[in-house]
Design a protein around this motif. Structure first.
Motif, short mmCIF file in Angstrom:
data_model
loop_
_atom_site.label_atom_id
_atom_site.label_comp_id
_atom_site.label_asym_id
_atom_site.label_seq_id
_atom_site.Cartn_x
_atom_site.Cartn_y
_atom_site.Cartn_z
N ASP A 17 -69.09 -18.51 63.81
CA ASP A 17 -70.04 -17.67 63.08
C ASP A 17 -70.86 -16.81 64.06
O ASP A 17 -71.13 -15.63 63.80
CB ASP A 17 -70.99 -18.54 62.25
CG ASP A 17 -70.28 -19.18 61.07
OD1 ASP A 17 -69.17 -18.73 60.73
OD2 ASP A 17 -70.84 -20.15 60.50
N MET A 18 -71.27 -17.41 65.19
CA MET A 18 -72.07 -16.69 66.16
C MET A 18 -71.26 -15.55 66.79
O MET A 18 -71.77 -14.43 66.96
CB MET A 18 -72.57 -17.64 67.25
CG MET A 18 -73.52 -16.99 68.26
SD MET A 18 -74.10 -18.17 69.47
CE MET A 18 -75.16 -19.20 68.45
N THR A 20 -68.77 -14.00 65.46
CA THR A 20 -68.61 -12.96 64.43
C THR A 20 -69.90 -12.17 64.26
O THR A 20 -69.89 -10.94 64.12
CB THR A 20 -68.21 -13.61 63.08
OG1 THR A 20 -67.00 -14.33 63.25
CG2 THR A 20 -68.03 -12.54 62.01
N GLU A 21 -71.05 -12.87 64.29
CA GLU A 21 -72.33 -12.20 64.12
C GLU A 21 -72.59 -11.21 65.25
O GLU A 21 -73.08 -10.10 65.02
CB GLU A 21 -73.46 -13.23 64.06
CG GLU A 21 -74.83 -12.62 63.77
CD GLU A 21 -75.94 -13.65 63.71
OE1 GLU A 21 -77.09 -13.24 63.58
OE2 GLU A 21 -75.63 -14.86 63.80
N VAL A 24 -70.49 -8.14 64.61
CA VAL A 24 -71.04 -7.32 63.53
C VAL A 24 -72.24 -6.52 64.02
O VAL A 24 -72.39 -5.33 63.72
CB VAL A 24 -71.42 -8.21 62.33
CG1 VAL A 24 -72.22 -7.40 61.30
CG2 VAL A 24 -70.18 -8.79 61.67
N LEU A 25 -73.12 -7.19 64.77
CA LEU A 25 -74.30 -6.51 65.29
C LEU A 25 -73.92 -5.31 66.15
O LEU A 25 -74.51 -4.22 66.05
CB LEU A 25 -75.16 -7.49 66.10
CG LEU A 25 -75.98 -8.51 65.29
CD1 LEU A 25 -76.58 -9.55 66.23
CD2 LEU A 25 -77.10 -7.79 64.52
#
Length: 326
Positions: A17-18, A20-21, A24-25
């Motif tokens: 998740d991190m 991917t985050e 995205v950022l």
């Protein structure tokens, strides 16, 4: 933080998740690497490594999309270099079938804009040509006539037969289709001549010869080509034609040529029941379609035959053609 030397599937859910985050950022929200490093309390170098990891694992896919002005410039360069009336260039796509659909969309639009009442179109075979008939675009119905420029087969490739394509084109654009009542390929030249002498076959081919448009594909000499898969030729025959006779491809499935554009006079051609390159040269608007990167060499030879008026392909193929010709 996730370890960059660990496979994505081996990471914990929170680490996935991190990662991917962070992607995205950076790629979607426009955050800088400095901003991300402060947010997650890691070094900027580490952020760069994690972003690279995101690309390697397929979390991020980077696609270059050409500006319309660039595409127009590419089309103009092709037209000038190969003396074409038009070039139809689609954006690159990694999926072969999707690439075929995108090129077919352009060809379908070209036909919609240029077919007139009572136009005649000579039609070849193949998946790229079939995609034009199957493209579900909105077109104005014309009382056009679609004539087979090549015989057919009853094997597994029926949907790519010229006859089946003609029928679907007639349904899509309006008008009628004309079948060539002969096989596409025969065992020897004597049988071929017998078919050519038959009045029904000769009449259909004569109609194709005086068409205003021709819609054909470009084939290469790959041993796994569609013609080999259908059993029309053997892998050995293709290999020998390529290595011993210098054959690099075919136009429409009915004529074979060398890289310099000269007719190959191959034993392959002497078994085809259909039009030839010289016939195509007398048709005012020959639209040739090829979408596969592996066909660039065949496309170059086809362009050098002087029988193509409109080329439909992808941006990467177009750039490769210009580079090779230069």
């Amino acid at each position: 933080m996730p370890q960059i030397n660990t496979s994505f599937n081996e990471l914990t859910t929170s680490d996935q998740d991190m990662l991917t985050e962070i992607a995205v950022l950076y790629y979607q929200e426009g955050s800088t690497q400095d901003e991300i490093s402060k947010k997650f309390a890691v070094s900027r170098v580490k952020v760069g490594r994690l972003l690279r990891k995101a690309r390697e694992e397929g979390i991020v896919e980077i696609n270059v999309r050409y500006h319309p002005v660039y595409s127009a410039q590419l089309e103009r360069r092709l037209m000038d270099k190969f003396k074409l009336k038009r070039a139809l260039i689609a954006l690159d796509h990694s999926d072969e079938e999707e690439q075929r659909k995108q090129v077919a969309t352009l060809v379908s639009g070209f036909l919609a804009n240029n077919l007139t009442e009572n136009s005649t179109v000579a039609v070849g075979k193949g998946r790229n040509v079939a995609a034009v008939a199957d493209h579900a675009g909105i077109v104005i119905k014309r009382n056009a006539r679609f004539v087979c420029a090549l015989g057919g087969t009853h094997r597994s490739g029926d949907s790519t037969n010229a006859d089946h394509i003609c029928r679907r084109l007639a349904k899509k654009f309006g008008g009628t289709s004309e079948t060539l009542y002969a096989p596409a390929y025969v065992d020897n030249p004597k049988i071929r001549e017998t078919f050519f002498e038959h009045s029904v076959v000769a009449d259909t081919l004569n109609q194709a010869k005086i068409a205003e448009f021709a819609l054909v594909g470009i084939g290469d000499m790959n041993e796994s080509s569609h013609m080999v898969q259908l059993g029309w030729f053997t892998p050995k025959e293709f290999t020998e034609a390529r290595l011993e006779q210098g054959v690099v491809g075919d136009i429409g499935g009915f004529d074979f040529f060398k890289l310099n554009g000269e007719n190959a006079n191959s034993t392959l051609s002497s078994r085809v029941i259909g039009l030839g390159t010289e016939d195509l040269k007398r048709i005012p608007n020959v639209i040739a379609i090829a979408t596969e990167d592996r066909k660039v060499l065949a496309m170059l030879g086809a362009l050098r035959t002087g029988s193509i008026d409109v080329l439909a392909t992808s941006a990467s193929c177009a750039m490769a053609l210009l580079s090779m010709e230069d």
